[in-house]
Design a protein around this motif. Structure first.
Motif, PDB file in Angstrom:
ATOM      1  N   ASP A 220      27.733 -20.082  15.136  1.00 49.81           N
ATOM      2  CA  ASP A 220      27.135 -21.242  14.614  1.00 49.81           C
ATOM      3  C   ASP A 220      26.788 -22.492  15.593  1.00 49.81           C
ATOM      4  O   ASP A 220      26.132 -23.208  15.655  1.00 49.81           O
ATOM      5  CB  ASP A 220      27.357 -21.852  13.065  1.00 49.81           C
ATOM      6  CG  ASP A 220      26.286 -22.735  12.492  1.00 49.81           C
ATOM      7  OD1 ASP A 220      25.201 -22.503  12.961  1.00 49.81           O
ATOM      8  OD2 ASP A 220      26.432 -23.569  11.979  1.00 49.81           O
TER       9      ASP A 220
ATOM     10  N   TYR B 271      22.307 -17.385   9.198  1.00 47.28           N
ATOM     11  CA  TYR B 271      22.821 -17.905   8.008  1.00 47.28           C
ATOM     12  C   TYR B 271      22.720 -16.611   6.847  1.00 47.28           C
ATOM     13  O   TYR B 271      23.785 -16.509   6.166  1.00 47.28           O
ATOM     14  CB  TYR B 271      22.411 -19.086   7.428  1.00 47.28           C
ATOM     15  CG  TYR B 271      22.418 -20.210   8.327  1.00 47.28           C
ATOM     16  CD1 TYR B 271      23.630 -20.360   9.171  1.00 47.28           C
ATOM     17  CD2 TYR B 271      21.509 -21.212   8.482  1.00 47.28           C
ATOM     18  CE1 TYR B 271      24.065 -21.410  10.181  1.00 47.28           C
ATOM     19  CE2 TYR B 271      21.712 -22.286   9.347  1.00 47.28           C
ATOM     20  CZ  TYR B 271      22.918 -22.404  10.348  1.00 47.28           C
ATOM     21  OH  TYR B 271      23.108 -23.504  11.156  1.00 47.28           O
ATOM     22  N   TYR B 272      21.710 -15.833   7.133  1.00 47.16           N
ATOM     23  CA  TYR B 272      21.775 -14.798   5.885  1.00 47.16           C
ATOM     24  C   TYR B 272      22.811 -13.619   6.412  1.00 47.16           C
ATOM     25  O   TYR B 272      23.439 -13.275   5.659  1.00 47.16           O
ATOM     26  CB  TYR B 272      20.688 -14.222   5.942  1.00 47.16           C
ATOM     27  CG  TYR B 272      19.465 -14.622   4.979  1.00 47.16           C
ATOM     28  CD1 TYR B 272      19.842 -14.983   3.719  1.00 47.16           C
ATOM     29  CD2 TYR B 272      18.138 -15.283   5.235  1.00 47.16           C
ATOM     30  CE1 TYR B 272      18.913 -15.518   2.648  1.00 47.16           C
ATOM     31  CE2 TYR B 272      17.479 -15.962   4.409  1.00 47.16           C
ATOM     32  CZ  TYR B 272      17.661 -15.944   2.840  1.00 47.16           C
ATOM     33  OH  TYR B 272      17.107 -16.492   2.000  1.00 47.16           O
TER      34      TYR B 272
ATOM     35  N   CYS C 115      25.293 -13.634   8.457  1.00 40.45           N
ATOM     36  CA  CYS C 115      26.804 -14.124   8.499  1.00 40.45           C
ATOM     37  C   CYS C 115      27.488 -14.391   7.103  1.00 40.45           C
ATOM     38  O   CYS C 115      28.538 -14.491   7.073  1.00 40.45           O
ATOM     39  CB  CYS C 115      26.977 -15.166   9.516  1.00 40.45           C
ATOM     40  SG  CYS C 115      26.795 -14.824  11.430  1.00 40.45           S
ATOM     41  N   ASP C 116      26.598 -14.477   6.211  1.00 37.24           N
ATOM     42  CA  ASP C 116      26.983 -14.727   4.651  1.00 37.24           C
ATOM     43  C   ASP C 116      27.396 -13.458   4.423  1.00 37.24           C
ATOM     44  O   ASP C 116      28.404 -13.561   3.365  1.00 37.24           O
ATOM     45  CB  ASP C 116      25.744 -15.304   3.962  1.00 37.24           C
ATOM     46  CG  ASP C 116      26.371 -15.950   2.752  1.00 37.24           C
ATOM     47  OD1 ASP C 116      27.269 -16.598   2.670  1.00 37.24           O
ATOM     48  OD2 ASP C 116      25.763 -15.378   1.549  1.00 37.24           O
TER      49      ASP C 116
ATOM     50  N   LYS D  74      18.535 -19.046  13.540  1.00 39.77           N
ATOM     51  CA  LYS D  74      19.421 -19.700  12.690  1.00 39.77           C
ATOM     52  C   LYS D  74      19.338 -19.306  11.266  1.00 39.77           C
ATOM     53  O   LYS D  74      20.371 -18.758  10.679  1.00 39.77           O
ATOM     54  CB  LYS D  74      19.504 -21.211  12.881  1.00 39.77           C
ATOM     55  CG  LYS D  74      19.839 -21.966  14.065  1.00 39.77           C
ATOM     56  CD  LYS D  74      21.364 -22.080  14.090  1.00 39.77           C
ATOM     57  CE  LYS D  74      21.769 -22.802  14.935  1.00 39.77           C
ATOM     58  NZ  LYS D  74      23.289 -23.119  15.410  1.00 39.77           N
ATOM     59  N   ARG D  75      18.112 -19.116  10.683  1.00 44.84           N
ATOM     60  CA  ARG D  75      18.111 -18.475   9.393  1.00 44.84           C
ATOM     61  C   ARG D  75      18.552 -17.026   9.247  1.00 44.84           C
ATOM     62  O   ARG D  75      19.280 -16.866   8.198  1.00 44.84           O
ATOM     63  CB  ARG D  75      16.519 -18.468   9.015  1.00 44.84           C
ATOM     64  CG  ARG D  75      15.982 -19.815   8.861  1.00 44.84           C
ATOM     65  CD  ARG D  75      14.469 -19.357   8.203  1.00 44.84           C
ATOM     66  NE  ARG D  75      14.595 -18.700   6.741  1.00 44.84           N
ATOM     67  CZ  ARG D  75      13.526 -18.086   6.200  1.00 44.84           C
ATOM     68  NH1 ARG D  75      12.434 -17.713   7.160  1.00 44.84           N
ATOM     69  NH2 ARG D  75      13.733 -17.660   5.307  1.00 44.84           N
TER      70      ARG D  75
ATOM     71  N   VAL E  92      30.290 -21.367  10.434  1.00 43.69           N
ATOM     72  CA  VAL E  92      29.788 -19.878  10.138  1.00 43.69           C
ATOM     73  C   VAL E  92      29.881 -19.071  11.311  1.00 43.69           C
ATOM     74  O   VAL E  92      29.481 -19.175  12.363  1.00 43.69           O
ATOM     75  CB  VAL E  92      27.991 -20.198   9.929  1.00 43.69           C
ATOM     76  CG1 VAL E  92      27.344 -19.017   9.684  1.00 43.69           C
ATOM     77  CG2 VAL E  92      27.940 -21.270   8.755  1.00 43.69           C
TER      78      VAL E  92
END
Length: 565
Positions: A297, A382-383, A385-386, A378-379, A498
């Motif tokens: 991140d 975040y999805y 790496c979640d 970035k979206r 993240v």
């Protein structure tokens, strides 16, 4: 724990293509955008503003220094935030003379940081990076230019810094130290060398460096250390720049783990990984920069320069750029001959310093209205790496396959451009290179949006959107979703932010473990068809609906008239 940036250098004798490779990224949380800066002429007496303001952690003062009459064309990734350092900021890039640059943290020893005077003046790290791109014809000349600037004007520090410059023949590590004493040192990297700056460092250094073609330094480099009692020539120990003026590496020798406070931050260990790759390919270097152990991140972008001595034309020099962390963004190749980038890859207000406190200037309305490639990537991060154990493999395969498609085409467009250059038609060559890169850049954005939609749909179907496990403070009625989204106080950003690291890179290991794997063009989903379907207006259904509506309306009017008569 510091973890600001990383750089990898591979000398030309260690690469598959015989080209020098330089890759890396800057670690900054603010917005980033791509820019191609044209060659420019400057009027006599022109100056540039350098330094930092009193808002910097080590307060400074902005001053002006002379600009040169002509500055070179270069490709760079800009960013908007480092306290007290005026934007736009840069870590380097690639210029028209095929000089590539990376900027990497390198902490000076605490005593030097304490010595730094309030109101310090002189170029800062970003000023030096940009000036090197504007003026240097070789990596060696970049060092000479920066050293001369510090000798003349001083240096504005945030606590110590380094640069890694490279051209088709060699590389140079340049370190500028805190303290306000004008201390700097530089070391040559040859065609057989590898180097990882994480942080930037220089080891044993000759005392008579002024007579050594592989080393350069400030006039006081050795004498100041002796005066401070940090090195004694009578001890018989070599003059080791890292030991004398730096700090110990934050990582430890050997294999790190994700639980470390500074995972993977031990350059000699990572340099051994590079040696284990054998002959390093462009794809290997792209993968090293993308490795999920550090591409996360806080990675502002990804850059890889393949510096070739046998270019058919200088404007065919190429920088592969991921618009944000390459773990969830495709590399797009931009040649020095290219003239523009799509506005989607330019500056947007997402994560830009000060954007939340000010309204948008109407001059930038159309630019801001375009899709932000950074925001889309970035979206996806975040999805992905979640739940990296579920999604990272598919995302990586799609991007590596996409890049394989570009590698399959790039030789052809370069040949067409070279023919145009040989025919004296430079405008046509530049148009070819610009159109080709911009087309692939937009395809890369469409692919990323496709992957976001896919991972989002699978997340919602299989898991639902995970709620933040955060308890509101006593008396606060807002839900957890509305609280401050920043890393909590006490977090270690090097470890806790993240990231997609599965313990040692990808599920199938590190870049070294994946040596020999190549992207499969057939692994790329048919995002183009999906994009066409999403963006095309549904003329047929609308037409049918309109005809049916008109027919029903006419029938209703007919019966209404019959009832009326």
């Amino acid at each position: 724990m510091p973890d600001k940036s990383i750089a990898f250098y591979i000398g030309k004798n260690r690469t598959e293509s015989g080209a020098t490779l330089l890759g890396g990224f800057g670690h900054e949380p603010s917005s980033h955008w791509l820019e191609i800066v044209p060659r420019q002429q400057h009027e006599p007496g022109s100056t540039i503003t350098v330094g930092a303001t009193e808002e910097a952690d080590l307060p400074g003062r902005l001053t002006q220094i002379p600009q040169v009459p002509e500055t070179a064309k270069y490709i760079t990734s800009n960013y908007s935030e480092f306290a007290g350092f005026p934007a736009p900021l840069t870590n380097g890039g690639l210029n028209e003379y095929q000089v590539a640059a990376r900027d990497v943290w390198s902490d000076s020893r605490p005593e030097l940081v304490e010595m730094t005077p309030p109101g310090q003046t002189g170029p800062n790290y970003s000023d030096l990076s940009r000036i090197a791109m504007e003026r240097a014809h070789t990596a060696r000349e970049a060092v000479q230019i920066l050293g001369d600037l510090i000798d003349r004007h001083g240096y504005t520090t945030y606590g110590g810094n380094s640069h890694l410059f490279a051209d088709a023949n060699e590389g140079w590590v340049f370190i500028e130290f805190a303290g306000g004493k004008g201390l700097w040192a530089a070391e040559r990297l040859g065609p057989d060398d590898v180097r990882v700056s994480y942080p930037g460092y220089i080891g044993d250094f000759p005392v008579d460096y002024r007579n050594d073609p592989d080393h350069m330094g400030s006039p006081n480099l050795v004498d100041f250390a002796v005066q401070q009692g940090w090195w004694n020539p009578a001890d018989g120990r070599p003059f080791n720049v890292q030991q004398v003026y730096g700090t110990p590496f934050p990582g430890h020798p050997g294999k790190s783990t994700p639980d470390d406070e500074a995972p993977w931050r031990h350059p000699p260990t990572l340099e051994e990984e590079l040696r284990r790759l054998g002959e390093v390919s462009l794809v290997d270097m792209q993968r090293m920069v993308r490795d999920p152990r550090w591409s996360d991140d806080r990675s502002g972008y990804g850059q890889v320069a393949e510096l070739k001595a046998d270019l058919a034309h200088p404007e065919l020099a190429t920088l592969w750029v991921a618009n944000t962390a390459a773990i969830t963004a495709p590399y797009i190749p931009f040649h020095i001959g290219a003239e523009t980038v799509p506005p989607e890859y330019g500056q947007h207000r997402y994560l830009t310093s000060g954007a939340a406190a000010n309204y948008l200037s109407p001059e930038y309305a159309a630019q801001e209205a375009t899709r932000s490639a950074t925001y889309v990537s970035k979206r996806l991060m975040y999805y992905t790496c979640d739940r990296p154990e579920v999604f990272l493999g598919d995302v990586t395969k799609a991007f590596e396959g996409f890049e394989a498609q570009m590698l399959g085409e790039i030789g052809g467009v370069e040949q067409q451009a070279a023919e145009a250059y040989r025919a004296g038609d430079a405008p046509r060559a530049r148009a070819l290179l610009t159109d080709w890169s911009n087309k692939w850049a937009m395809d890369g954005l469409d692919l990323t949006e496709y992957l976001v939609a896919d991972v989002e749909a699978r997340t919602k179907e299989q898991f639902g959107i995970r709620k933040p496990a955060v308890e509101p403070p006593p008396g606060v009625t807002a839900r957890a979703e509305s609280l401050d989204m920043s890393l909590p106080e006490g977090s270690i950003s090097a470890r806790d932010r993240v990231n997609c690291d599965l313990g040692n890179g990808w599920a199938d290991g590190t870049t070294v473990d994946r040596k020999g794997q190549v992207g499969d063009p057939n692994a790329v989903p048919d995002f183009r068809a999906a994009t066409r379907a999403d963006r095309s207006f549904p003329w047929l259904p609308v037409t049918i609906a309109a005809v049916v509506g008109l027919a029903l309306g006419a029938a209703a009017m007919f019966f209404a008239r019959r009832r009326a008569t």
